[in-house]
Enzyme design. Structure first.
Site, PDB file in Angstrom:
ATOM      1  CB  THR A 115       4.490   9.121  -3.405  1.00  0.00           C
ATOM      2  OG1 THR A 115       3.533   8.459  -2.578  1.00  0.00           O
ATOM      3  CG2 THR A 115       4.099  10.563  -3.621  1.00  0.00           C
ATOM      4  NE  ARG A 122       3.440  -0.639  -3.451  1.00  0.00           N
ATOM      5  CZ  ARG A 122       3.452  -0.859  -4.769  1.00  0.00           C
ATOM      6  NH1 ARG A 122       2.490  -0.368  -5.531  1.00  0.00           N
ATOM      7  NH2 ARG A 122       4.398  -1.593  -5.326  1.00  0.00           N
ATOM      8  CD  GLU A 175      -3.170  -3.431  -2.451  1.00  0.00           C
ATOM      9  OE1 GLU A 175      -2.425  -4.273  -2.994  1.00  0.00           O
ATOM     10  OE2 GLU A 175      -3.303  -2.283  -2.881  1.00  0.00           O
ATOM     11  CG  HIS A 192      -1.919  -3.180  -6.434  1.00  0.00           C
ATOM     12  ND1 HIS A 192      -1.168  -3.228  -5.285  1.00  0.00           N
ATOM     13  CD2 HIS A 192      -1.071  -2.674  -7.377  1.00  0.00           C
ATOM     14  CE1 HIS A 192       0.058  -2.790  -5.519  1.00  0.00           C
ATOM     15  NE2 HIS A 192       0.139  -2.448  -6.796  1.00  0.00           N
ATOM     16  CE1 TYR A 239      -0.103  -6.744 -11.383  1.00  0.00           C
ATOM     17  CE2 TYR A 239      -2.054  -8.111 -11.597  1.00  0.00           C
ATOM     18  CZ  TYR A 239      -0.872  -7.803 -10.953  1.00  0.00           C
ATOM     19  OH  TYR A 239      -0.468  -8.552  -9.873  1.00  0.00           O
TER      20      TYR A 239
HETATM   21  N1  LIG Z   1      -0.910   0.678  -8.864  1.00  0.00           N
HETATM   22  C1  LIG Z   1       0.036   0.042  -9.509  1.00  0.00           C
HETATM   23  O1  LIG Z   1      -0.217  -0.955 -10.175  1.00  0.00           O
HETATM   24  C2  LIG Z   1       1.430   0.550  -9.479  1.00  0.00           C
HETATM   25  C3  LIG Z   1       1.882   1.316  -8.423  1.00  0.00           C
HETATM   26  N2  LIG Z   1       3.160   1.800  -8.428  1.00  0.00           N
HETATM   27  C4  LIG Z   1       3.586   2.638  -7.301  1.00  0.00           C
HETATM   28  O2  LIG Z   1       3.873   3.924  -7.794  1.00  0.00           O
HETATM   29  C5  LIG Z   1       5.062   4.386  -7.174  1.00  0.00           C
HETATM   30  C6  LIG Z   1       5.720   5.418  -8.066  1.00  0.00           C
HETATM   31  O3  LIG Z   1       6.220   4.806  -9.233  1.00  0.00           O
HETATM   32  P1  LIG Z   1       7.327   5.547 -10.115  1.00  0.00           P
HETATM   33  O4  LIG Z   1       6.835   6.880 -10.544  1.00  0.00           O
HETATM   34  O5  LIG Z   1       7.727   4.613 -11.173  1.00  0.00           O
HETATM   35  O6  LIG Z   1       8.479   5.715  -9.049  1.00  0.00           O
HETATM   36  P2  LIG Z   1       9.693   6.722  -9.111  1.00  0.00           P
HETATM   37  O7  LIG Z   1      10.631   6.293  -8.056  1.00  0.00           O
HETATM   38  O8  LIG Z   1      10.162   6.866 -10.507  1.00  0.00           O
HETATM   39  O9  LIG Z   1       9.035   8.121  -8.689  1.00  0.00           O
HETATM   40  C7  LIG Z   1       8.507   8.387  -7.433  1.00  0.00           C
HETATM   41  C8  LIG Z   1       8.534   9.891  -7.223  1.00  0.00           C
HETATM   42  O10 LIG Z   1       7.887  10.176  -5.973  1.00  0.00           O
HETATM   43  C9  LIG Z   1       8.638  11.207  -5.360  1.00  0.00           C
HETATM   44  N3  LIG Z   1       8.384  11.259  -3.925  1.00  0.00           N
HETATM   45  C10 LIG Z   1       8.977  10.546  -2.938  1.00  0.00           C
HETATM   46  N4  LIG Z   1       8.502  10.931  -1.742  1.00  0.00           N
HETATM   47  C11 LIG Z   1       7.598  11.911  -1.975  1.00  0.00           C
HETATM   48  C12 LIG Z   1       6.772  12.698  -1.145  1.00  0.00           C
HETATM   49  N5  LIG Z   1       6.811  12.609   0.198  1.00  0.00           N
HETATM   50  N6  LIG Z   1       5.933  13.578  -1.721  1.00  0.00           N
HETATM   51  C13 LIG Z   1       5.890  13.718  -3.068  1.00  0.00           C
HETATM   52  N7  LIG Z   1       6.685  13.026  -3.911  1.00  0.00           N
HETATM   53  C14 LIG Z   1       7.511  12.121  -3.369  1.00  0.00           C
HETATM   54  C15 LIG Z   1      10.079  10.899  -5.710  1.00  0.00           C
HETATM   55  O11 LIG Z   1      10.902  12.043  -5.575  1.00  0.00           O
HETATM   56  C16 LIG Z   1       9.948  10.441  -7.148  1.00  0.00           C
HETATM   57  O12 LIG Z   1      10.112  11.516  -8.059  1.00  0.00           O
HETATM   58  C17 LIG Z   1       5.887   3.110  -6.958  1.00  0.00           C
HETATM   59  O13 LIG Z   1       6.822   3.272  -5.924  1.00  0.00           O
HETATM   60  C18 LIG Z   1       4.848   2.098  -6.622  1.00  0.00           C
HETATM   61  O14 LIG Z   1       4.657   2.057  -5.225  1.00  0.00           O
HETATM   62  C19 LIG Z   1       4.007   1.570  -9.467  1.00  0.00           C
HETATM   63  C20 LIG Z   1       3.592   0.813 -10.523  1.00  0.00           C
HETATM   64  C21 LIG Z   1       2.304   0.196 -10.596  1.00  0.00           C
HETATM   65  O1  LIG Z   2       5.130  -2.274 -10.044  1.00  0.00           O
HETATM   66  C1  LIG Z   2       4.577  -2.003  -8.971  1.00  0.00           C
HETATM   67  O2  LIG Z   2       5.091  -1.321  -8.079  1.00  0.00           O
HETATM   68  C2  LIG Z   2       3.219  -2.486  -8.720  1.00  0.00           C
HETATM   69  O3  LIG Z   2       2.490  -1.946  -7.945  1.00  0.00           O
HETATM   70  C3  LIG Z   2       2.828  -3.707  -9.456  1.00  0.00           C
HETATM   71  O4  LIG Z   2       2.050  -3.459 -10.554  1.00  0.00           O
HETATM   72  C4  LIG Z   2       2.141  -4.608  -8.481  1.00  0.00           C
HETATM   73  O5  LIG Z   2       2.010  -5.870  -8.980  1.00  0.00           O
HETATM   74  P1  LIG Z   2       2.254  -7.154  -8.048  1.00  0.00           P
HETATM   75  O6  LIG Z   2       3.706  -7.227  -7.849  1.00  0.00           O
HETATM   76  O7  LIG Z   2       1.576  -6.921  -6.740  1.00  0.00           O
HETATM   77  O8  LIG Z   2       1.716  -8.285  -8.837  1.00  0.00           O
END
Ligand SMILES: NC(=O)C1=CN([C@@H]2O[C@H](COP(=O)(O)OP(=O)(O)OC[C@H]3O[C@@H](n4cnc5c(N)ncnc54)[C@H](O)[C@@H]3O)[C@@H](O)[C@H]2O)C=CC1
Ligand SMILES: O=C(O)C(=O)[C@H](O)COP(=O)(O)O
Length: 375
Positions: free
Chosen positions: A169, A202, A231, A248, A252
């Site tokens: 989420t 997150r 973080e 995190h 990447y």
């Molecule tokens: N660890 C990492 O490197 C990365 C972490 N992220 C995190 O992952 C999150 C999700 O990414 P995407 O799937 O691309 O976003 P997205 O916006 O496409 O999907 C998020 C989903 O979570 C749902 N959601 C919102 N509140 C909720 C709740 N209370 N309970 C259950 N579901 C809920 C939404 O309805 C949506 O379908 C991002 O917002 C970001 O914070 C994203 C990319 C990389």
């Molecule tokens: O796309 C996101 O959302 C992420 O969590 C990124 O992978 C995080 O990368 P940084 O922006 O912290 O370098």
């Protein structure tokens, strides 16, 4: 026009230099002075973009080369009529590859286990479709979707009963379904005693202290954490208790990072009414296909061994633990170590750049690799 870009945005000069003068700076502690003459601000997740940064800035465009937007004060940007854009989905594939790699290590039999997904957007949805293709039993909790979107939609309670629970989420603090602290002691207590909890969303979505206590109380329970509360100053006591700990970096992959840069470049071009002149394809290394090596037929965990060749998650885990424990022993602050691992992260390519080993694989393994995205 003057563009300030986080120094950790790859190829920022190549892309944004087409549009104006690019100044690069560390994103973690940007000051109002640094943005006092900036027209466009291009950030990553570590920059809090709000009134305290922008109140006296002429910035007219904010772009974040990330999926997450919790570091942007969007109501403030809208109120100031500052255009903003995020890179939706840019690194979703990278996160899904991280998840499969982690599962292959912590639960080599994951294909036969049930998986719960919390949050089924770009990341969770991609993971969901791959798991379904592989015949895995999946349950999904996402209160913003309905059963037409996701047939396996159910309640949070049911999802928490799965063998493996993956959190994808966004971090939200308001609205009808805020995710801040979504999983605390009460929710963890309902999970199976030998479950795996993986968080690549997150850190603040899970109560870290409750998770550490749960891991102490349930020796069979496993956690995989890529994201952390507070973080870069993460809780090393929690880190020591989890099975895989990474800084995190789930999103990447180099492909994902460049896609993020490209998407925000395109958004800035649209904001300026300019046709984009450069694409990700032009900057990504060409002909970079790598063949996986054959593995011993006696290997007990062949999938983990194969996936580990494409992405060595255990190396990320080891590097984090080593860096933070050395810093702690020497009395140095942990935050800069965490950030340095992210800044200096090696180039990691996604699985479509890898071909399967020339030798014959055990029955079904080749099909699994193909579904996961290997050539
Ligand atoms: N660890 C990492 O490197 C990365 C972490 N992220 C995190 O992952 C999150 C999700 O990414 P995407 O799937 O691309 O976003 P997205 O916006 O496409 O999907 C998020 C989903 O979570 C749902 N959601 C919102 N509140 C909720 C709740 N209370 N309970 C259950 N579901 C809920 C939404 O309805 C949506 O379908 C991002 O917002 C970001 O914070 C994203 C990319 C990389
Ligand atoms: O796309 C996101 O959302 C992420 O969590 C990124 O992978 C995080 O990368 P940084 O922006 O912290 O370098």
């Amino acid at each position: 026009m003057k563009i300030l870009a986080d120094q950790n945005i790859p190829h920022s000069e190549t892309f944004f230099g087409q549009l104006g003068q690019v100044v690069q700076a560390p994103g973690r502690n940007l000051t109002p002075e640094q943005v006092s003459d900036i027209d466009a601000l291009i950030v990553r997740s570590v920059t809090q973009v709000d009134a305290s940064l922008l109140a006296n800035s002429p910035v007219k465009f904010v772009g974040t080369c990330t999926i997450g937007t919790d570091h942007l004060d969007i109501p403030y940007l809208n109120q100031r009529q500052i255009s903003w854009a995020s890179a939706q989905g840019c690194n979703a594939n990278s996160v899904v590859e991280y998840v499969f790699t982690a599962l292959a290590h912590v639960r080599p039999n994951w294909l036969n286990l049930s998986v719960g997904i919390i949050g089924c957007g770009n990341v969770g949805g991609h993971l969901y479709r791959k798991l379904r293709q592989l015949g895995v039993t999946v349950r999904v909790y996402d209160p913003f979707l309905n059963a037409n979107d996701v047939p396996d939609l159910t309640t949070l309670e049911q999802v928490l009963k799965a063998d493996i629970v993956c959190v994808h989420t966004p971090l939200t603090r308001g609205g009808p379904h805020p995710t801040l602290g979504l999983l605390g002691a009460a929710e963890l207590a309902t999970m199976q005693t030998n479950a795996v909890l993986l968080n690549a969303g997150r850190g603040e979505v899970i109560d870290g202290a409750a998770l550490a206590a749960h891991l102490d109380a349930q020796p069979e329970f496993s956690a995989v954490l890529d994201v952390w509360e507070n973080e870069p100053n993460i809780d090393t006591a929690l880190m020591q208790r989890v099975s895989i700990a990474t800084p995190h970096i789930a999103g990447y992959s180099y492909d994902g990072k460049i896609a993020g840069t490209e998407m925000i470049y395109q958004a800035l071009c649209a904001h300026l009414g300019i046709e984009p002149q450069i694409t990700a394809q032009q900057v990504l290394p060409a002909n970079s296909t790598v063949q996986l090596c054959a593995i011993e037929t006696t290997n007990a965990y062949p999938l983990a061994a194969l996936l580990g060749q494409a992405y060595n998650i255990l190396n990320d885990d080891h590097t984090l633990r080593t860096a933070l424990s050395q810093a702690a022993e020497q009395g140095r602050p942990l935050g800069p170590e965490f950030d340095a691992l992210r800044k200096n992260y090696p180039q990691r390519r996604e699985w479509h750049h890898f071909t399967q080993p020339a030798g014959k694989l055990a029955d079904g393994l080749s099909q699994v690799l193909t579904t996961l995205g290997f050539k």
